[in-house]
Structure formats: structure tokens, C-alpha cells
Design an enzyme around this catalytic site. Structure first.
Site, PDB file in Angstrom:
ATOM      1  CD  GLU A   9       0.074  -1.352   3.183  1.00  0.00           C
ATOM      2  OE1 GLU A   9       0.267  -2.306   2.409  1.00  0.00           O
ATOM      3  OE2 GLU A   9       0.142  -1.457   4.419  1.00  0.00           O
ATOM      4  CG  HIS A  41      -5.876  -5.653   1.130  1.00  0.00           C
ATOM      5  ND1 HIS A  41      -6.393  -6.325   2.228  1.00  0.00           N
ATOM      6  CD2 HIS A  41      -4.614  -5.303   1.473  1.00  0.00           C
ATOM      7  CE1 HIS A  41      -5.478  -6.367   3.180  1.00  0.00           C
ATOM      8  NE2 HIS A  41      -4.380  -5.762   2.750  1.00  0.00           N
ATOM      9  CD  GLU A  42      -2.224  -4.042  -0.930  1.00  0.00           C
ATOM     10  OE1 GLU A  42      -1.899  -3.309   0.026  1.00  0.00           O
ATOM     11  OE2 GLU A  42      -2.215  -5.292  -0.851  1.00  0.00           O
ATOM     12  CG  HIS A  54      -3.475  -1.055   3.589  1.00  0.00           C
ATOM     13  ND1 HIS A  54      -3.532  -1.286   4.951  1.00  0.00           N
ATOM     14  CD2 HIS A  54      -3.149  -2.238   3.019  1.00  0.00           C
ATOM     15  CE1 HIS A  54      -3.245  -2.581   5.174  1.00  0.00           C
ATOM     16  NE2 HIS A  54      -3.013  -3.179   4.027  1.00  0.00           N
ATOM     17  CD  GLU A  86      -2.154  -5.716   6.301  1.00  0.00           C
ATOM     18  OE1 GLU A  86      -3.128  -5.877   5.524  1.00  0.00           O
ATOM     19  OE2 GLU A  86      -1.124  -5.092   5.984  1.00  0.00           O
ATOM     20  CG  ASP A 125       9.108  -8.948   7.278  1.00  0.00           C
ATOM     21  OD1 ASP A 125       8.434  -7.930   7.542  1.00  0.00           O
ATOM     22  OD2 ASP A 125      10.067  -8.948   6.488  1.00  0.00           O
ATOM     23  CE1 TYR A 178      -1.838 -10.045   6.740  1.00  0.00           C
ATOM     24  CE2 TYR A 178      -3.148  -8.907   5.097  1.00  0.00           C
ATOM     25  CZ  TYR A 178      -1.928  -9.193   5.653  1.00  0.00           C
ATOM     26  OH  TYR A 178      -0.790  -8.623   5.142  1.00  0.00           O
TER      27      TYR A 178
HETATM   28  N1  BES Z   1       0.814  -4.472   3.784  1.00  0.00           N
HETATM   29  C1  BES Z   1       0.610  -5.756   3.223  1.00  0.00           C
HETATM   30  C2  BES Z   1       1.879  -6.406   2.757  1.00  0.00           C
HETATM   31  C3  BES Z   1       2.929  -6.621   3.835  1.00  0.00           C
HETATM   32  C4  BES Z   1       2.591  -6.941   5.136  1.00  0.00           C
HETATM   33  C5  BES Z   1       4.257  -6.531   3.499  1.00  0.00           C
HETATM   34  C6  BES Z   1       3.582  -7.118   6.090  1.00  0.00           C
HETATM   35  C7  BES Z   1       5.236  -6.714   4.438  1.00  0.00           C
HETATM   36  C8  BES Z   1       4.909  -7.013   5.758  1.00  0.00           C
HETATM   37  C9  BES Z   1      -0.374  -5.719   2.067  1.00  0.00           C
HETATM   38  O1  BES Z   1      -1.381  -4.782   2.227  1.00  0.00           O
HETATM   39  C10 BES Z   1      -1.053  -7.054   2.000  1.00  0.00           C
HETATM   40  O2  BES Z   1      -1.682  -7.414   2.942  1.00  0.00           O
HETATM   41  N2  BES Z   1      -0.903  -7.756   0.897  1.00  0.00           N
HETATM   42  C11 BES Z   1      -1.509  -9.059   0.704  1.00  0.00           C
HETATM   43  C12 BES Z   1      -2.750  -8.983  -0.135  1.00  0.00           C
HETATM   44  C13 BES Z   1      -4.019  -8.823   0.632  1.00  0.00           C
HETATM   45  C14 BES Z   1      -5.201  -8.839  -0.305  1.00  0.00           C
HETATM   46  C15 BES Z   1      -4.228  -9.819   1.731  1.00  0.00           C
HETATM   47  C16 BES Z   1      -0.520  -9.919  -0.039  1.00  0.00           C
HETATM   48  O3  BES Z   1       0.482  -9.406  -0.516  1.00  0.00           O
HETATM   49  O4  BES Z   1      -0.760 -11.105  -0.155  1.00  0.00           O
HETATM   50 ZN    ZN Z   2      -2.734  -5.258   3.757  1.00  0.00          ZN
END
Ligand code: BES
Ligand code: ZN
Length: 633
Positions: free
Chosen positions: A303, A327-328, A331, A350, A407, A415
């Protein structure tokens, strides 16, 4: 009248540059709670603005940066502590060169494998008894293995015509390419410029200002981010990039060979922004663009403000995977506007965002689609809760990540359990009360961070009857899924479920499944509902009827390939290898390699494929998979 004057003063204060000058607002900053994932001490001295110029050296895989940090500090403070990881500091002083006065002494502390190393800068003495402002300029370069950057050869891009560089800072990788206070509670504005080679274009999590200027050795792009954001939302990308508008304030960026497909896949962008505004108030960031990256991008989406970064695996051709974009975009409210106080509150980013995502999907594509996705999410949560039965702490909404890599907190608990809590509140309150409640939450905390405790207090004050009927402590700190977790109308999957049952029990042949009109979500449900160990002959029958091995939809392909590995269905293996070598999205890689690692024969295949594929993966994906291979030994 007085109220108008006060408002005008506020606006003036908000607009005046934090770079000092006669119109500068009184220098102050709010105290922040400690963050276990940052060495910085933002209650002593705080970076409030950054002027950043940077230049990639593609041959050396090094980013050269000059970060002019505009700092406020409390009286008596002599040390500014920044986060860093692998940075080579060339000089620190008031300005970039000797001409700008004396250098500031600095020291890089011992590196920690998770946190990197503190960069301690000795500041000139402060005079007076008030917060003062100073500029600290860090001239530095990154190391070639910076965890937050990926450098791509032309061959690793879609068009294969130019090198590519992109960043990924969340959760704590900004420090690997920028000396900063890398804590989600610390917000700063930024501006600056990027010097890139001829023919390449730079974009950032900011608005581009003007066109590029032509310089001796390439082009210079200018950026400005006027809204304060935390370091994990600083982002950059450089490559052969083209742009297509999808509406007055939305558009897509990507390599030229992808841009038409991207514009068509994401043609609903403008409508998505409009729909979200109707639900949760104004989009406060100006433009909303999506950058479609090369396939090694390790996430579905990220995001980055003004410029969501997205995997090209969303380009299914039928818009069936655009919920990731919803989703993004969401955010921009939950996460970027109101940010988790530290990474233990990640669910505030999330879980809220998944909830918003499904509301957007419902508005644009109908309640049936949103319900299907909610069910797929809830099922995934059930699987994750099961996977964590021996590590029950990981099942908590609010996590305890001190000493661990944040991470590692990225799984479906924050989520989907987070989303379920909000759905529960929504159902108890009714949407007519819950929608304004969420909007008020965003308004009340805009451009600030918030903790789980603050959310609980806010909810208790605004929706006391709802909070009284929920065991919030159990939801937030408990290690189960509470019994009042909302259910969804599972009849939306009646066809897929019946087909899966009949096929497994031999009552229906593959060709009679009636799947011709199935959506991606129905295929995902069907594949998940199949028994754990169908014989390879059943997969062969499915493949013959529905061509699953040849499907381009990455979600369906990943689910099908996992099934194929489990069943030892040989004809899928060529596609599996192509998929694993060609795509770097961690969500797909991890389960597929894990599935292979279950058997000795699979392990041999996994190792052979990984040897070939690993150099093309992003450092974040490499780290996850290195660990997976080591643990499965
Ligand atoms: N912010 C996250 C990606 C993220 C989280 C990167 C933690 C590094 C550390 C992003 O918004 C996200 O959740 N992406 C998901 C997709 C979403 C539809 C669940 C993904 O990349 O799978
Ligand atoms: Zn996210």
C-alpha cells in the site's frame, strides 16, 4: 469568527514547511510509546521532514543517497539515533559537503540480525530550553544485499529491455536503504529527486512534480509527499515504465508491454476510490496509481501511498483478482492514515483493511462475491489456527513480536481474525451505526498511529452496547477463535461444494461438474473442498475436462499445483517448475515448496528448482524459503 481564525491558524501551521523559517509553527512533538523494533529515540529528537536525493548504480547494485533530515529535538539532547542496516555512511553533517560546516561524529553500533544497527549521530549542543530545529544530512550508500531492495537484470523483467529496481520497506526494511527512524509511530513528510539513467523512469510513494529534467548522465525526477507518513511507506521503483490513466485521479504504471493489460484489468480503479470515499470519507492523498511490478515482487500488493505496488499475477484477464487492489486502496484509510502504533498492533492495519476491502468488493461486484471471499478467508483462518496449534501465541490478534522479525507476524490471523471481529461489531451495531463509527475512527486519528488499547477505548465510548456484548479480551489476547465469530451464508458455494462432494464420492464425472461458468472464487472453493489425498487418476480426469494445468489465473494455478504435488500428478510438474521459477510472490512459493518438501522425491525436486529459481527471488522471499528448507530438514 474566533473559530474561523483558529482554523486558519491551524491550516497555516499544517501547510507551513517544517524546514524552519519565520512562519514555523511552535516546535513540539507528542510523546510516542516505545517500539521494540526500532533503535530510534523519537521522544528525544524526531525527524519531521526529509529531502532525499538518490541515484541507483545498477552495475554495483548500490543506491547512493543524500538524506537531509529535518529534526526537532528536546533541549539538552546530544544524540540522534537512527535505524540502519548495512548502510555505508560517507559523511554526516549539517549539509552534504564540507562547505556546509563541520561533520557530525557518528558511530554505528553492533548489528542485530533482526533490527540492523543503531546509527548514533552526535549533534551540536542545543541552546535554550525549548525544542529546536536542525538539519542532519547523511551521505551514504546501500549494500548490494539490502533487504529492502531488489535489483533486476533486464531478463527478469517482462519486456526484457532494461534493468529494474524496486523497494519494499514494510515491516522494517526501510533502514536498509534509508537512515531513518524506522518505527510506524514516527511520521515525516518528504520531497526530493532521483537521478536515473537515460530511458528509465522513477516513481515513488509520492506525487511526481513536473516532468523529468535532462541531466548530463540521465534524467532527474522530482517528488513531493506532503502528507506525513512512517518510514515503512517510503517506496521507490526505477525501470522502463509507461503510464495509462484509468480516470481523472487514478492510473496504472508498468513496463510498456504490460500497461494495456494492467489498465484493462484495473479499469475500476476510479470507481473503487469513489466507493471507498462514500463509505469512509475523503481520500486524503491526492492521486491513486498502481504500479504493476515484475513477477519477482514478493507480495500481492503493498500500500505505498499514492502508488500501490502490485504483483503482475493479478492480471488474470477477467478482473477476478482485483480484491487485492481494493485491499491496498483501503489501506489509504486503515494503515496509511491511521497506522498501527507498533508491529504488535498489525491487525489494526490488516484486519481493518480486509474488512474495508470486502465492503468495497461488495459495492462494486455485489454481496455474493464479497461473501464468497469472506468464506475463503474464514476457511484460510481455520487452517492457520490449526497449523499454529503447537504455537498458540501466534493465534492471538495482538501479538508479542519483541525480539522477533515482525515479518513473521504476516499470516491470516491479523487479517482474517481481525476482519471477523469487525464483522461481529458491524452486525451487533448495524451498518447505519458501524459505518459512521469507522469513519469517525479514521477522522479522529488521521495521520497518526493508534494502538489496540486506543481502539478498545474508542469503541467502548462510541458503541458501548456493542462492546458490552463482546468478550474483547478474548478476541484480542485469546488463542482461539471465539464462539461468536461471525458465519457467512455458505449457500453462495452450494454449486462448488456439491460438485466437490459428488466428484470425490464418484457420483459425478469431472466433465459433469457444470464448472463452465464458475468464477475464480468457485474454483478455489472446489479445489479446497476436494479430499486431502485424491488419487492422481482423479486429477487427470479433472485436468482433461477443465484444462487446469494450463490455466493462467495464478490463484487457481497455485491451488491446482499444490493438489498435483500432493497427489504426485506428473503432468503438472513442468508447469510447477515454470511457475516457481517465473513468479516470486511469497504467498504462492511457500505452500508449493512446503508441499514438495513432504516427500524425499519432492525434496529433491524442490532443491533442484530452488537452486535455479533462488537468484531471481526477492531477499524477503529468499529468507522465508531458506528457513523453510532448513526447518524441513
Ligand atoms: N501491507 C501488506 C503487505 C505486507 C505486510 C508486506 C507485512 C510486508 C509485511 C499488504 O497490504 C497485504 O496485505 N498484501 C496481501 C494482499 C491482501 C489482499 C491480503 C498480499 O500481498 O498477499
Ligand atoms: Zn494489507
Amino acid at each position: 469568527m474566533r473559530r474561523i481564525l483558529a482554523a486558519a491558524a491551524l491550516v497555516a501551521a499544517a501547510c507551513s514547511s517544517p524546514r524552519g523559517g519565520s512562519e514555523a509553527p511552535p516546535l513540539e512533538f507528542d510523546p510516542l510509546p516505545a517500539d521494540p523494533h526500532s533503535y530510534s529515540r523519537p521522544n528525544d529528537a524526531r525527524v519531521v521532514h526529509m529531502r532525499w536525493t538518490w541515484r541507483p548504480d545498477f552495475d554495483a547494485r548500490t543506491l547512493h543517497g543524500v538524506a537531509e533530515l529535518h529534526v526537532r529535538r528536546r533541549p539538552g539532547v546530544r544524540v540522534l539515533t537512527l535505524d540502519s542496516r548495512g548502510l555505508v555512511v560517507e559523511r554526516i553533517g549539517a549539509g552534504p559537503t564540507d562547505a556546509h560546516g563541520p561533520a557530525y561524529p557518528h558511530r554505528v553500533g553492533a548489528p542485530d540480525p533482526v533490527l540492523g544497527a543503531p546509527l548514533e549521530i552526535t549533534l551540536p549542543p542545543s541552546t535554550g530550553d525549548r525544542v529546536d530545529a536542525l538539519v542532519v544530512t547523511v551521505v551514504y550508500r546501500t549494500s548490494p544485499d539490502a533487504s529492502g531492495l531488489q535489483w533486476l537484470e533486464p531478463a527478469q523483467t517482462h519486456d526484457k529491455s532494461a534493468p529494474y529496481l524496486f523497494s519494499q520497506a514494510q515491516a522494517i526494511h526501510a533502514r536498509s536503504f534509508l537512515p531513518c527512524q524506522d518505527s510506524p509511530g514516527v511520521r515525516f513528510t518528504y520531497d526530493g529527486a532521483a537521478d536515473v539513467p537515460e530511458r528509465l523512469t522513477a516513481v515513488m510513494s509520492a506525487e511526481g512534480i513536473g516532468g523529468p529534467s535532462v541531466r548530463a548522465a540521465g534524467r532527474r525526477f522530482y517528488f513531493r509527499q506532503e502528507r506525513p507518513l512512517p518510514a515503512y511507506l517510503v517506496a521507490l521503483a526505477v525501470g522502463d515504465l509507461a503510464f495509462r490513466a484509468t480516470g481523472p485521479r487514478t492510473g496504472v504504471w508498468s513496463e510498456p508491454g504490460v500497461v494495456e493489460a494492467a489498465a484493462s484489468e484495473f479499469r475500476d480503479l476510479e470507481a473503487m476510490v469513489d466507493a471507498t470515499e462514500e463509505l469512509y470519507g475523503p481520500y486524503r492523498w491526492g492521486r491513486y496509481d498502481v504500479l504493476v511490478l515484475p513477477p519477482s515482487f514478493p507480495f500481492g500488493g503493498m500500500e505505498n501511498p499514492n502508488m500501490t505496488f502490485a504483483t503482475p499475477t493479478l492480471l488474470a484477464g477477467d478482473r477476478s483478482l482485483v480484491s487485492v487492489i481494493a485491499h491496498e486502496l483501503a489501506h489509504s484509510w486503515s494503515g496509511n492514515l491511521v497506522t498501527n502504533a507498533d508491529w504488535s498492533d498489525f491487525w489494526l492495519n490488516e484486519g481493518f483493511t480486509v474488512y474495508l476491502e470486502r465492503r468495497i468488493v461488495e459495492r462494486l461486484y455485489g454481496v455474493e462475491t464479497a461473501t464468497r471471499q469472506a468464506i475463503l478467508g474464514r476457511n484460510e483462518l481455520a487452517a492457520t489456527m490449526d497449523e499454529f496449534k503447537d504455537r498458540p501465541k501466534l493465534r492471538r490478534l495482538k501479538t508479542d513480536l519483541a525480539g522477533e522479525d515482525p515479518d513473521d507476524g504476516m499470516n491470516s490471523v491479523p487479517y482474517e481474525k481481525g476482519c471477523l471481529l469487525l464483522v461481529l461489531m458491524e452486525r451487533l451495531a448495524g451498518r447505519d451505526r458501524f459505518d459512521p463509527f469507522l469513519r469517525a475512527w479514521f477522522d479522529a486519528h488521521a495521520f497518526r498511529s493508534a494502538s489496540t488499547a486506543e481502539f478498545v477505548a474508542f469503541a467502548a465510548a462510541r458503541l458501548p452496547d456493542v462492546v458490552a456484548r463482546i468478550d474483547l479480551a478474548r478476541w484480542i489476547d485469546g488463542e482461539d477463535l471465539p464462539p461468536d465469530a461471525p458465519e457467512f451464508d455458505r449457500s453462495v458455494f452450494a454449486a462448488a461444494n456439491a460438485a466437490a462432494r459428488d466428484f470425490a464420492e464418484g457420483r459425478r464425472a469431472a466433465k459433469d461438474l457444470g464448472a463452465a461458468s464458475w468464477t475464480t472464487d468457485e474454483w478455489l472453493r472446489f479445489l479446497a473442498a476436494a479430499p486431502d489425498d485424491p488419487p492422481a487418476s482423479k486429477l487427470a480426469e479433472l485436468d482433461a475436462a477443465w484444462g487446469l494445468t494450463g490455466r493462467g489465473n495464478a490463484e487457481v494455478a497455485a491451488a491446482w499445483l499444490a493438489r498435483s504435488v500432493r497427489a504426485g500428478y506428473e503432468p503438472s510438474y513442468a508447469r510447477l517448475e515454470e511457475f516457481l521459477v517465473g513468479i516470486g510472490r511469497r504467498k504462492f512459493l511457500k505452500p508449493l515448496y512446503a508441499e514438495l518438501l513432504r516427500t524425499p522425491d519432492g525434496r529433491a525436486r524442490a532443491e533442484a528448482i530452488y537452486r535455479k529459481a533462488r537468484p531471481g527471488y526477492h531477499p524477503i522471499a529468499q529468507a522465508t524459503l531458506d528457513r523453510l528448507f532448513a526447518e524441513a530438514r
